[in-house]
Scaffold this active site. Sequence first.
Site, PDB file in Angstrom:
ATOM      1  N   HIS A  29     -57.754  -6.973  16.126  1.00 27.52           N
ATOM      2  CA  HIS A  29     -58.707  -8.075  16.241  1.00 27.52           C
ATOM      3  C   HIS A  29     -58.716  -8.872  14.935  1.00 27.52           C
ATOM      4  CE1 HIS A  29     -62.532 -10.208  16.489  1.00 27.52           C
ATOM      5  NE2 HIS A  29     -62.381 -10.106  17.799  1.00 27.52           N
ATOM      6  N   GLU A  81     -56.634 -15.313  20.265  1.00 30.87           N
ATOM      7  CA  GLU A  81     -57.924 -15.731  19.714  1.00 30.87           C
ATOM      8  C   GLU A  81     -57.725 -16.539  18.433  1.00 30.87           C
ATOM      9  OE1 GLU A  81     -61.786 -13.373  20.530  1.00 30.87           O
ATOM     10  OE2 GLU A  81     -60.515 -12.175  19.247  1.00 30.87           O
TER      11      GLU A  81
END
Lengths: 226, 226, 226, 226
Positions: free
Chosen positions: B95, B143
Site C-alpha cells: 500500500h 492508487e
Amino acid sequence: MKLQTPIIIVNFKTYLESTGQKAVELAKNAEKASKETGATIVVAPQFVDIARVAEAVEIPVFAQHIDPIKPGNSTGHILAEAVKEAGAIGTLINHAERQLKISEIEAIISLTREKGLVSCVCANNPTTCAGVAAMRPDIVSFEPPELIGTGIAVSKAQPQIVTDTVNLVRKVNSEVTILCGAGVSQSEDVFVALKLGTQGVLVASGIVKAKDQYSILRAFADATKQ
Amino acid sequence: MKLQTPIIIVNFKTYLESTGQKAVELAKNAEKASKETGATIVVAPQFVDIARVAEAVEIPVFAQHIDPIKPGNSTGHILAEAVKEAGAIGTLINHAERQLKISEIEAIISLTREKGLVSCVCANNPTTCAGVAAMRPDIVSFEPPELIGTGIAVSKAQPQIVTDTVNLVRKVNSEVTILCGAGVSQSEDVFVALKLGTQGVLVASGIVKAKDQYSILRAFADATKQ
Amino acid sequence: MKLQTPIIIVNFKTYLESTGQKAVELAKNAEKASKETGATIVVAPQFVDIARVAEAVEIPVFAQHIDPIKPGNSTGHILAEAVKEAGAIGTLINHAERQLKISEIEAIISLTREKGLVSCVCANNPTTCAGVAAMRPDIVSFEPPELIGTGIAVSKAQPQIVTDTVNLVRKVNSEVTILCGAGVSQSEDVFVALKLGTQGVLVASGIVKAKDQYSILRAFADATKQ
Amino acid sequence: MKLQTPIIIVNFKTYLESTGQKAVELAKNAEKASKETGATIVVAPQFVDIARVAEAVEIPVFAQHIDPIKPGNSTGHILAEAVKEAGAIGTLINHAERQLKISEIEAIISLTREKGLVSCVCANNPTTCAGVAAMRPDIVSFEPPELIGTGIAVSKAQPQIVTDTVNLVRKVNSEVTILCGAGVSQSEDVFVALKLGTQGVLVASGIVKAKDQYSILRAFADATKQ
C-alpha cells in the site's frame, strides 16, 4: 504505570510455538509462574494475538513494536491506541529485529508517555544503550545481536560488557530500568544478570522453544527472588 | 481461494473510527451490505483487530500487510501464519502507506500462494501496476497517492489513467483482477471504475469516515450490481 | 543513448582494490580490453570516483545507484544531474546490495529517461526480473543474491533459471537488454551466459579481486566476441 | 582532528547551485571568507564533488553522509575510506534528510573515530540531541525539521529550545561541540546562535541559494568573530 523490578519480559517473536492458541497457553504458563512466585513477568505476543492473550491473563502484556503515528492514514502500521485498546500496557521499541531511526525512537517514547504505556527500548551495545537512556524511556534493554538465539547468555559470555552498559547508562540516567537479553536460557543466566547490576532480562527462544515452557519460566521467576 | 468480482475492499487503515470495537461494527455493516446485495465486500482491519473481526463476520477479512518472513526471529513483524490463524484469508501488499522493495513484494506474493492467501498488491501509477502484474499476484490495485484521502475519486478525476492502467496491466497479465482506489467516496465512483475496465475498488476514508457507514457501503454494493 | 551488445558491466562496489587511484587504474584496464577487442565494457565506480574515472577513460561510466529526487533538499542523496555532470552516462538501479521500493525503481527509470541516462535494473529471481522488465528500463540484470561473490557463476550453476528468466522477461518486454550476474569469474561463464540468451554480464569481485585484472577483462571481452 | 570553534558548516545538499563546477566556486568563496576572517568554515558538497572541491580549496571538506560499512560488497553505498581518499576530513551523520537507525549512528561514529574523521551528528529535537550526544560524536547539530529551508532561523524562532538543547546535551556530554541549524539566513542568526550557547551553525539554502554567496559567507564569518 510502573512495573515492579526485577522484570522478566518474554518476547514471543514470530515463533509458531507462540502463535495463536499457543500464545495464550504460553501466557498462561507465564501467569502461573508469576503468581506462584510474585515475580514480574511480562509477555510480548504478536500483534494479532494481543487481544486474546490480554483477555486470558492478568499479567502485563506488551506489544513487540508500535509506530510513531497518529490515528489516520497509516495502512499496515501499528497504532498505540489500537494495541492499548487490545489490552497491551507497554511495548518493546527498537528490537534488534525491528530497528528504528533515532527520531522514531524518540517519537515513540514520547507517544508511550502520552498514552500511558510502558516503553522498553532495546539497543545493541553499551554506547547505543547510553544513547537510548539519554532519551528517558522507562526501560533500556541491552541485547548484543550476535548472541540472540544462541543459548549463550550475554550475562555469562560478556559479563564485563553488561557491567559497562550499566555504568554508561547510569552516567546519563539514574532512574531507567536496565535489562539485558540475548541467549538467556537458564535460571543461572537470570541470577547472574541481576548480580551484574541489571533489573531483569528479556528472553525469547530460551522460553518459547523450551520443551517445558512452564518449568523454565518458573525457574527464571525463582531466580529473580534469590 | 478466488473472490468473486466485482470486489470492494474496505481498508480500515489506522483510523479510530475503525479500531477495536468500532472495527467490529464497521465489519458488521459491511457484512450486512454484502449479504443484502450479493456483492463481494472484503474488510481489512488493523492486525490487532483481525481475530475479533474474523470471529464476528463471515465476509472475507484481509490483513493490511504481511512480511516476507518465515516463523522465528522476527520481533515486531507480521507472520502470514499468524494472520491466517487469526482468520484473514488474504492481505494488502505494498500500500502507498506501507511501500516495499520489489524483492519483498515478489517474496510476499510467493508466500501468499504457498499459504493459500489472496494477494492484493497496490501500486502508484500505470507503469508500476504493470511491473506488479508481471509478478502474478491475484489482485492489482491502482492508487495514485496524490488522491488518497481527498474525496476526489481516481475514476472520476483521472479516467484516462485508469484506462491506461487496465491496458498496460492486460498486456502483461490477462488474468489478474484489477482494482482502483484513492478518493473513492460516492457510489458513482464505483460505477465509473467498473465502466473503465476495473473489477472493483479499494476504499478507506470514503467509508470509514462516513457519518453513516452502512448507507455508503450499501450504495457501493448496489453500484457493483448495476 | 544505446549501448552495443553484448555488454560487460564491471561493478566496482566498495572494494579497496577499486577505490580512488585504483579505480582509475581498473577503468584504464577495462578501456584497454575494450579497445583491443571492440567489446562494450562499462565501469561502475563509487560516486566519489566517477569524475576522475570519467576523465581518465573513454568507455562508458555508470553510477552504482541514483536516488529518485529532484535538485534541492536531499542531503546525502545521489542526484542524477550530479552524476551526469561528473561524467556518468547510466546507472545501476536496485542492486541486491542497494534494494529499492518498486515505486522508487519506476521513478528512477523515468528519471533516467528524462535525463538521457541508461538504466540497468537488477533483480533477484526470474519473477522479479519480469516485474522489472514490465517497467521498461534499458537493461535488466538477473542476479541471484546467494551466488554473489562466490565465484560460482549463475550461468554455470543455474543455467535453467537463466533461461527461465530470459523467457519470462521476453513475455513482457521484447526489447530490453538482459544481463546476468553473480559469481561470474571465468571467461567461460561469459560465453555460457550469452549462449543462454542473455546479452552480457554484470561482474564485480571476479574482476576487481583478480590478481591480474587486465587479463580477466581481456578474456571476458574475447568471450563476448566468440 | 579537532576543528576550532566557532564553526560554520555549509551543507551543499543537492542544489544545482552547488553541484559540479558550482560546488567548486562556492567552496572557493567559503575559503575566501574563512581566510579573510580566520573563521572556521567547513563545506559539505555532494559525494561526486568531494574530490574536485578538496583539490580546489584548503578549508575542511565533509561528506554529507557515510555508511556503516567495511570495504567490500556494498554497491551504491558510501565508504569512509573512499571519501577520505577523496579529501574529506569529516562527515555529516543522520541529517533530517538522511535519517539513520540508532545502531547505524553509533557504528558510524565509531567508524569515524577509527578512520580519523570528524563526526557531526544531526538531530531533530532537544531529547534526540541528548541521545546523540550520549554516544560521544565530535559535533551534535540541532535542526528542527519544520524550519529547514524556511529562512526562519531556529536561533531566532525557537531560542528557548536551543537553550534547552544546550542544557540537555551538556548534562550527558561536557565536551561535544554543539551547533544549531535550520532557517539560518542572516548573520544575526549566527550571532544569536552563539549567544544561546552553541558553538556554531549548520547552514544550507541560506548560503547556497543566496544571490551573492560570498557576501553572506563573509557576514556569517564576521558574526562568529564578534
